[in-house]
Design an enzyme around this catalytic site. Structure first.
Site, mmCIF file in Angstrom:
data_model
loop_
_atom_site.group_PDB
_atom_site.id
_atom_site.type_symbol
_atom_site.label_atom_id
_atom_site.label_comp_id
_atom_site.label_asym_id
_atom_site.label_seq_id
_atom_site.Cartn_x
_atom_site.Cartn_y
_atom_site.Cartn_z
ATOM 1 N N TYR A 27 70.481 78.855 25.625
ATOM 2 C CA TYR A 27 69.627 77.813 25.065
ATOM 3 C C TYR A 27 68.272 78.335 24.614
ATOM 4 C CZ TYR A 27 72.278 73.630 26.145
ATOM 5 O OH TYR A 27 73.208 72.647 26.161
ATOM 6 N N LYS A 70 78.712 81.574 36.668
ATOM 7 C CA LYS A 70 79.962 82.135 36.159
ATOM 8 C C LYS A 70 79.856 83.667 36.315
ATOM 9 C CE LYS A 70 83.827 81.441 34.110
ATOM 10 N NZ LYS A 70 84.985 81.013 34.867
ATOM 11 N N ASP A 100 83.675 76.883 36.882
ATOM 12 C CA ASP A 100 84.903 76.135 36.555
ATOM 13 C C ASP A 100 85.447 75.429 37.795
ATOM 14 O OD1 ASP A 100 85.194 78.768 37.274
ATOM 15 O OD2 ASP A 100 86.992 79.138 36.103
ATOM 16 N N ASP A 120 73.939 71.814 31.768
ATOM 17 C CA ASP A 120 74.069 70.762 30.774
ATOM 18 C C ASP A 120 75.445 70.099 30.893
ATOM 19 O OD1 ASP A 120 73.467 69.162 28.679
ATOM 20 O OD2 ASP A 120 73.646 70.676 27.132
#
Ligand code: NAP
Length: 411
Positions: free
Chosen positions: A155, A222, A276, A300
């Site tokens: 971002y 992640k 995930d 987000d």
């Protein structure tokens, strides 16, 4: 100090000294309606906030500032310096949503606002309001506070279009100096995640957990795939927990090895989950999660998914927090198709105002707003979004706010 704004004559400034906000009884608070449905929900929220402040013997002196289309008409700029200066000066602001064009056009004003004012944590409480229809069986088990880093990650806006001079140069350097081959027709984006930004976010999340007697802080990442950005986020997060809050924080391993799985009173468990997996965890095992800290992009996604568990975007509040500066805003966007129709649900904007009051230290006012919203929905007084799911008495944005105000007066 301002090019086109005039500071209100009455009211006082919120000050920030030694890491603490000093809030007068009549703070000047800048606000902007923003775009689209901001024109409906912001005035509705302000009417509720005004009544609540009055009931606890306070008064907000609102200072209208501009961003988005309105600002463009007035200044020829979507996010004028006046607006940024007013928020810097008065420290706490309420905002409506801002439209961002997809692909072309200008960069997200929301992202720019967060970066320019260094509002580094996007904080979103996600809890169930009785009476709201939800897709899960036990929505009352959902009670998260999500801390999403908001200045870095993909971002950060560091990206170049396919075929641009910059993208081609990057591709060339990567091949020449690092032996990495990238297709020549690629757009290029950069994902920076720093120790500094990670640590201040996790510090804020842990402090929040301590002050609000929460049970755990989960670092979501992640890191199995992106080891030196997302993986580092996890490692730096654990470092903060250990080095700065070692007396209070324990890891999940310690919980099992030292405490037999039974969480001692006053301790906060710091744990981590891969992103995930976390998406299914919040659905299937909601009660195991409490404060959640994540980098920008995953934050987000996860916060919208979490909001869905308790009934969706129309009711989910949010805030952008920096050091001694904060902006409060709903999670939802500007929904242009419903703009200025007195149709949409103002709950998210109202509850963002409740969060703002909590941040000011007006906890009672914040609780009153949450209660009055809950009673209103339980009475079956709802806007179109909830009406299509549960029926009841269909009202417009303004009328919903009026019903909340009427309920405030009964508390
Ligand atoms: P959106 O504006 O949040 O609207 C998506 C849908 O969510 C609406 O069509 C509506 O669903 C529902 N919804 C949103 N707010 C609601 C409310 N207050 N009451 C009832 N229902 C509500 O998302 P978007 O259409 O993806 O984005 C529109 C613009 O907003 C884009 O330019 C985007 O970049 C911007 N945006 C801004 C912010 C921000 O300012 N922080 C955040 C997100 C998006 P139904 O039509 O199904 O009823």
């Amino acid at each position: 100090m301002f090019q086109k704004l005039k500071k209100p004559e009455e009211g006082e400034k919120i000050e920030y000294k030694n890491g603490k906000l000093l809030v007068p009884d009549d703070p000047i608070i800048p606000f902007f309606k923003g775009d689209g449905i901001g024109h409906d929900v912001v005035p509705a929220a302000i009417s509720v906030l005004d009544k609540t402040a009055e009931l606890i013997g306070k008064k907000v002196v609102w200072f209208e500032i501009y961003a988005g289309e309105e600002a463009y008409k007035l200044y020829g700029n979507y996010l004028p310096e006046d607006t940024l200066n007013a928020i810097r000066e008065f420290r706490v602001a309420l905002k409506g949503p801002l439209t961002t064009p997809v692909s072309g056009g200008y960069r997200s004003l929301n992202v720019t606002l967060r970066q320019v004012l260094d509002l580094y944590a996007n904080v979103r409480p996600v809890y169930y309001i009785k009476g709201v229809p939800t897709p899960v069986k036990e929505p009352e088990k959902v009670n998260f506070v999500i801390f999403r880093e908001s200045t870095e990650d993909v971002y950060a806006g560091i990206e170049w279009q396919k075929g641009s001079k910059e993208a081609m140069k990057f591709i060339e350097i990567l091949e020449r100096d690092f032996g990495i081959k990238i297709r020549k027709d690629s757009g290029i984006g950069v994902k920076p995640i720093s120790e500094f930004a990670t640590k201040r976010l996790v510090r804020l999340a842990i402090r929040y957990a301590i002050e609000n007697k929460r049970r755990s802080v989960t670092l979501v990442h992640k890191g199995n795939i992106m080891k030196f950005t997302e993986g580092a986020f996890r490692d730096w997060g654990y470092e903060v927990a250990k080095n700065e809050f070692g007396e209070i924080c324990i890891t999940e391993e310690e919980l099992i090895d030292k405490f037999n799985g039974k969480q001692p009173e006053g301790k906060i468990v710091v744990k981590d989950r891969i992103a995930d997996n976390m998406f299914q965890q919040i659905i299937l095992r909601s009660e195991e999660y409490d404060v959640i800290a994540l980098p920008n992009l995953n934050g987000d996604y996860l916060s919208d998914a979490a909001a869905a568990l308790v009934g969706g975007l129309g009711i989910a509040p949010g805030s952008d927090i920096g050091d001694g500066i904060a902006v409060f805003e709903p999670i939802h966007g500007s929904a242009p198709k419903y703009a200025k129709q007195n149709k949409v649900n103002p709950t998210a904007e109202i509850l963002s105002g409740a969060l703002m009051f909590e941040y000011l230290g007006w906890k009672k006012a914040s609780e009153m707003i949450k209660k009055a919203v809950e009673i209103t929905i339980q009475e079956g007084i709802v806007t179109y979004d909830l009406h299509r799911q549960i029926g009841g008495k269909l009202v417009g944005t303004k009328e919903f706010a009026e019903a909340v105000i009427a309920n405030l007066e009964t508390l």
